[in-house]
Design an enzyme around this catalytic site. Structure first.
Site, short mmCIF file in Angstrom:
data_model
loop_
_atom_site.label_atom_id
_atom_site.label_comp_id
_atom_site.label_asym_id
_atom_site.label_seq_id
_atom_site.Cartn_x
_atom_site.Cartn_y
_atom_site.Cartn_z
N LYS A 302 0.80 -1.23 0.00
CA LYS A 302 0.00 0.00 0.00
C LYS A 302 0.84 1.28 0.00
CE LYS A 302 -4.38 -1.62 1.87
NZ LYS A 302 -5.43 -1.41 2.86
N ASP A 338 -10.09 3.30 1.44
CA ASP A 338 -10.24 2.72 2.78
C ASP A 338 -10.92 3.70 3.75
OD1 ASP A 338 -9.26 0.19 2.37
OD2 ASP A 338 -7.19 0.73 2.82
P1 NAP Z 1 -1.31 -3.40 10.42
O1 NAP Z 1 -0.86 -2.28 9.59
O2 NAP Z 1 -0.42 -4.57 10.64
O3 NAP Z 1 -1.68 -2.78 11.87
C1 NAP Z 1 -2.10 -3.58 12.93
C2 NAP Z 1 -2.09 -2.75 14.19
O4 NAP Z 1 -2.55 -3.61 15.23
C3 NAP Z 1 -0.71 -2.26 14.61
O5 NAP Z 1 -0.81 -1.01 15.20
C4 NAP Z 1 -0.29 -3.30 15.63
O6 NAP Z 1 0.58 -2.83 16.60
C5 NAP Z 1 -1.60 -3.60 16.29
N1 NAP Z 1 -1.55 -4.89 16.95
C6 NAP Z 1 -1.33 -6.10 16.40
N2 NAP Z 1 -1.36 -7.06 17.33
C7 NAP Z 1 -1.57 -6.41 18.51
C8 NAP Z 1 -1.70 -6.86 19.85
N3 NAP Z 1 -1.60 -8.16 20.16
N4 NAP Z 1 -1.91 -5.93 20.80
C9 NAP Z 1 -2.01 -4.63 20.51
N5 NAP Z 1 -1.92 -4.14 19.25
C10 NAP Z 1 -1.70 -5.03 18.27
O7 NAP Z 1 -2.67 -4.02 9.89
P2 NAP Z 1 -3.89 -3.20 9.22
O8 NAP Z 1 -3.76 -3.26 7.74
O9 NAP Z 1 -4.01 -1.91 9.89
O10 NAP Z 1 -5.13 -4.16 9.57
C11 NAP Z 1 -5.54 -4.28 10.91
C12 NAP Z 1 -6.87 -5.01 10.99
O11 NAP Z 1 -7.88 -4.31 10.28
C13 NAP Z 1 -6.87 -6.41 10.43
O12 NAP Z 1 -7.59 -7.25 11.27
C14 NAP Z 1 -7.58 -6.28 9.12
O13 NAP Z 1 -8.27 -7.47 8.77
C15 NAP Z 1 -8.57 -5.18 9.41
N6 NAP Z 1 -8.90 -4.45 8.19
C16 NAP Z 1 -10.20 -4.52 7.76
C17 NAP Z 1 -10.58 -3.87 6.63
C18 NAP Z 1 -12.00 -3.95 6.16
O14 NAP Z 1 -12.27 -3.59 5.01
N7 NAP Z 1 -12.91 -4.36 6.99
C19 NAP Z 1 -9.64 -3.12 5.91
C20 NAP Z 1 -8.32 -3.04 6.38
C21 NAP Z 1 -7.97 -3.73 7.53
P3 NAP Z 1 2.17 -2.64 16.32
O15 NAP Z 1 2.24 -1.44 15.46
O16 NAP Z 1 2.73 -2.45 17.67
O17 NAP Z 1 2.59 -3.90 15.64
#
Ligand code: NAP
Length: 501
Positions: A302, A338
């Protein structure tokens, strides 16, 4: 029996003759041609050609009879002479085609098999060899009606070599089947027939594949609408790594079908996004002639995609990430749908101006959410485990920041989870916040869409909160993409229903 052009060939890989007969009947509903893989049969007497009758008599579709050698993917060791005898006998009994490996095609085989109903094949399960053209030249010297090349794509770049072979065969007037196996070769499996491949193979059910990356016949026919694809079809797709389990092909292909549009949406496993844009996409440098219209961009590309684009829209520029590329003439334009997707389900239920919002997480999705909330004038606090990362994001958008533990004391009416905690096969059954935080709040919004109701949401619901899951964001961001590429109003209900398939 002649199969139509743009042929879906159902591969029958059953372990018993009785099951294979059932599969042959089923194939008639899903495919145009059947490949009978005798080497999968455990109860077949390879020394008794009469046993072929049970499989070839009353067949509803044209049949290719194949009895693969173990060194080319065969499932059991079968005496070489018996194998050849069977193939010759199958032809004698009216099999439309037989397939024999080039490596096993000797003088005896040439003398016994009818070349006008023969496929001579080359397989490489390890790689796409650099000398594919030489292999093609050697292969096509062998007398056969059809030549087949199936190689393993270790990268989507390998698909290019396979598509070029199809162009070459067409120019030389040869009938070729060319396939790049594995997820990275998906492009060739779906677009191959519209670019001259004699057929594409499909499985009759998930788990019954005869080669890696094979799609089901049903998906080829109904989802990708293989019979309707032509070189004029506009191509879209999702680029990322991994993409195999993406729901986007379901939503977008169903939407195009609903509106009768000549578009197809493919899962494209891309490692090197720069090379992909140079060799497949950018009009001035791309190495195949096709009609790409744009792409969804997902993890991990992205942000990485940005240097390869000509322009970003305002939202993508401010979020610093692109989830959609649109090709306008010579120009590649990056968008971000998004934020719109994330806000659509909130906008539908609440005026976000001055709304007190807690956003948990500081990753890519959190960026889009915080941007959308700020744009609407909400009061946002970011809660995350990594203070440095959260701090940087909070400063960029001028919002407050705190640790996840502090959320219980926050005055937020809306709590939004953007972490993967609670996701299927991740931390399913857990919640990023304790159950006690929900009393007196208004809305719980979890971006996770699988499962539909996470523990985060079920606990909030029990405390009387309105709950929103990630499905609505998924659909809304895809709907905006669809509109950008096609110019048509997206059939949102059809896209949502596609997610239930
Ligand atoms: P990402 O960039 O990897 O970000 C994940 C975030 O969650 C980071 O800030 C990470 O913290 C935090 N995190 C992960 N494990 C954690 C834990 N055990 N405790 C506390 N914080 C934690 O991923 P993303 O692209 O933002 O996606 C995140 C979620 O959103 C996913 O579940 C995805 O399926 C969902 N999503 C849904 C849609 C939709 O259309 N519905 C679209 C996009 C994303 P760190 O920075 O410290 O690693």
């Amino acid at each position: 029996m002649k199969p139509p052009t743009k042929t879906i060939c159902a591969v029958v890989t059953e372990p018993s003759v009785a099951d294979a007969r059932g599969a042959i009947k089923h194939a008639a509903e899903a495919a145009d041609l059947i490949e009978l893989r005798l080497d999968y049969l455990r109860d077949f007497n390879f020394n008794d050609p009469d046993e072929l009758s049970a499989l070839l008599d009353d067949r509803p579709l044209p049949v290719i009879v194949t009895c693969r050698a173990v060194d080319e993917g065969g499932q059991q060791a079968i005496d070489e002479a018996a194998r050849l005898r069977l193939l010759a006998e199958a032809q004698r009994r009216g099999a439309d085609y037989c397939d024999i490996e080039a490596a096993h095609f000797d003088e005896r085989a040439a003398a016994r098999l009818d070349a006008s109903r023969l496929i001579v094949s080359y397989h490489n399960f390890a790689a796409t060899p650099a000398d594919l053209n030489t292999i093609y030249e050697r292969l096509t010297r062998l007398p056969a009606a059809i030549h087949k090349i199936a190689v393993r794509a270790n990268d989507i770049q390998d698909s290019l070599a396979v598509l070029r072979l199809l162009d070459r065969a067409a120019a030389e007037g040869r009938t070729l089947i060319a396939i790049a196996m594995q997820e990275a070769g998906m492009l060739t499996r779906i677009l191959g027939p519209s670019r001259g491949s004699f057929l594409t193979y499909g499985s009759l059910a998930r788990g019954h594949e005869s080669a890696p990356g094979q799609v089901t016949c049903e998906a080829l026919r109904d989802l990708y609408r293989l019979h309707r694809l032509t070189p004029e079809t506009q191509v879209t797709g999702i680029i990322g790594q991994p993409v195999a389990h993406s729901a986007s092909p379901l939503m977008h292909n169903r939407a195009s079908r609903e509106l009768g549009l000549d578009f197809v949406y493919l899962p494209l496993e891309v490692n090197d996004v720069g090379e992909f844009f140079r060799r497949f996409v950018r009009p001035a440098t791309r190495e195949i002639s096709w009609r790409p219209r744009g792409f969804s961009v997902t993890i991990p590309h992205k942000t990485a995609v940005i240097p390869f684009l000509d322009e970003l829209d305002e939202t993508a520029r401010r979020i610093g990430a692109v989830n959609t590329v649109v090709i306008e003439g010579e120009r590649l334009i990056g968008h971000n749908t998004d934020a719109h997707g994330a806000m659509a389900p909130l906008d539908a239920v609440i005026d976000l101006r001055e709304a007190r919002c807690a956003v948990i997480g500081a990753g890519g999705a959190a960026r889009a959410v915080v941007f959308g909330l700020c744009e609407r004038g909400a009061r946002v606090t970011l809660f995350a485990r990594d203070p440095a990362k959260a701090g940087a994001l909070a400063r960029e958008f001028n919002v407050a920041v705190d640790s996840i533990e502090a959320i219980a004391a926050s005055d937020a009416d809306i709590i939004i989870n953007t972490t993967p905690i609670g996701m299927l096969s991740h931390d399913e059954g857990t919640s990023v916040v304790p159950a006690g935080v929900w009393a007196g709040r208004k809305i719980a919004y979890d971006l996770i869409y699988n499962p539909r109701e996470t523990r985060f949401l079920s606990e909030a619901r029990r405390q009387g909160c309105l709950t929103i899951n990630g499905v609505e964001m998924l659909v809304a961001q895809a709907a905006r993409q669809f509109e950008l590429w096609t110019g048509h109003e997206p059939p949102v209900e059809v896209m949502r229903a596609a997610l239930d398939e």
